[in-house]
Design a protein around this motif. Structure first.
Motif, PDB file in Angstrom:
ATOM      1  N   LYS A   1      -1.689  -2.017  -3.226  1.00 56.99           N
ATOM      2  CA  LYS A   1      -2.518  -2.275  -2.055  1.00 56.99           C
ATOM      3  C   LYS A   1      -3.647  -1.252  -1.955  1.00 56.99           C
ATOM      4  CE  LYS A   1       0.887  -4.633   0.803  1.00 56.99           C
ATOM      5  NZ  LYS A   1       1.706  -4.594   2.015  1.00 56.99           N
ATOM      6  N   LYS A   2      -3.321   0.026  -2.218  1.00 56.90           N
ATOM      7  CA  LYS A   2      -4.353   1.071  -2.170  1.00 56.90           C
ATOM      8  C   LYS A   2      -5.407   0.845  -3.248  1.00 56.90           C
ATOM      9  CE  LYS A   2      -1.472   4.763  -0.273  1.00 56.90           C
ATOM     10  NZ  LYS A   2      -0.833   6.064  -0.544  1.00 56.90           N
ATOM     11  N   LEU A   3      -4.977   0.437  -4.439  1.00 60.01           N
ATOM     12  CA  LEU A   3      -5.912   0.183  -5.521  1.00 60.01           C
ATOM     13  C   LEU A   3      -6.825  -1.008  -5.194  1.00 60.01           C
ATOM     14  CD1 LEU A   3      -3.649   0.723  -8.654  1.00 60.01           C
ATOM     15  CD2 LEU A   3      -5.599   2.129  -7.949  1.00 60.01           C
ATOM     16  N   VAL A   4      -6.260  -2.038  -4.594  1.00 60.19           N
ATOM     17  CA  VAL A   4      -7.037  -3.228  -4.221  1.00 60.19           C
ATOM     18  C   VAL A   4      -8.105  -2.836  -3.195  1.00 60.19           C
ATOM     19  CG1 VAL A   4      -6.916  -5.438  -3.014  1.00 60.19           C
ATOM     20  CG2 VAL A   4      -5.270  -4.899  -4.802  1.00 60.19           C
ATOM     21  N   GLN A   5      -7.762  -1.946  -2.284  1.00 62.79           N
ATOM     22  CA  GLN A   5      -8.731  -1.511  -1.279  1.00 62.79           C
ATOM     23  C   GLN A   5      -9.886  -0.742  -1.920  1.00 62.79           C
ATOM     24  OE1 GLN A   5      -6.347   0.694   1.474  1.00 62.79           O
ATOM     25  NE2 GLN A   5      -5.613  -1.130   2.532  1.00 62.79           N
ATOM     26  N   LEU A   6      -9.631  -0.088  -3.035  1.00 61.82           N
ATOM     27  CA  LEU A   6     -10.674   0.689  -3.709  1.00 61.82           C
ATOM     28  C   LEU A   6     -11.641  -0.212  -4.481  1.00 61.82           C
ATOM     29  CD1 LEU A   6      -8.578   3.677  -5.095  1.00 61.82           C
ATOM     30  CD2 LEU A   6     -10.199   3.720  -3.198  1.00 61.82           C
TER      31      LEU A   6
ATOM     32  N   ARG B   1      11.570   1.577  -5.717  1.00 59.03           N
ATOM     33  CA  ARG B   1      10.480   1.679  -6.698  1.00 59.03           C
ATOM     34  C   ARG B   1       9.490   0.537  -6.512  1.00 59.03           C
ATOM     35  NH1 ARG B   1      11.723   1.290 -12.065  1.00 59.03           N
ATOM     36  NH2 ARG B   1       9.831   2.409 -12.544  1.00 59.03           N
ATOM     37  N   LEU B   2       9.995  -0.661  -6.258  1.00 58.04           N
ATOM     38  CA  LEU B   2       9.127  -1.817  -6.050  1.00 58.04           C
ATOM     39  C   LEU B   2       8.259  -1.626  -4.817  1.00 58.04           C
ATOM     40  CD1 LEU B   2       8.174  -4.631  -6.781  1.00 58.04           C
ATOM     41  CD2 LEU B   2      10.132  -5.542  -5.512  1.00 58.04           C
ATOM     42  N   THR B   3       8.842  -1.149  -3.737  1.00 58.68           N
ATOM     43  CA  THR B   3       8.084  -0.895  -2.513  1.00 58.68           C
ATOM     44  C   THR B   3       6.976   0.124  -2.762  1.00 58.68           C
ATOM     45  OG1 THR B   3      10.002  -1.413  -1.148  1.00 58.68           O
ATOM     46  CG2 THR B   3       8.267  -0.097  -0.116  1.00 58.68           C
ATOM     47  N   THR B   4       7.306   1.188  -3.479  1.00 55.09           N
ATOM     48  CA  THR B   4       6.313   2.211  -3.806  1.00 55.09           C
ATOM     49  C   THR B   4       5.176   1.612  -4.632  1.00 55.09           C
ATOM     50  OG1 THR B   4       7.977   3.945  -3.755  1.00 55.09           O
ATOM     51  CG2 THR B   4       5.953   4.439  -4.945  1.00 55.09           C
TER      52      THR B   4
END
Length: 70
Positions: free
Chosen positions: A64-69, A55-58
């Protein structure tokens, strides 16, 4: 043969945290407490710890995806 019961008085804030973790993970408060004691005694349930690690990895990937946005 039934398992022994361990009981302790804990602060209300701990109880709230235990119940929140149980709700978030779909487990009972008893299961959360058993895992916590197991971690303290270094007798962990591999499925419980592995599940939390997955769950932590997910969540880390999602962050990371949100930070890229941004």
């Amino acid at each position: 043969m039934s398992k022994p019961i361990a009981a302790a008085r804990i602060p209300h804030s701990w109880d709230e945290q235990i119940r929140a973790i149980a709700t978030e993970t779909g487990r009972t408060p008893s299961e959360v407490v058993k895992e916590a004691i197991g971690l303290y005694l270094e007798k962990t349930d591999p499925n419980g710890v592995a599940s939390m690690a997955r769950r932590l990895t997910t969540l880390e990937k999602q962050v990371k995806k949100l930070v890229q946005l941004i």
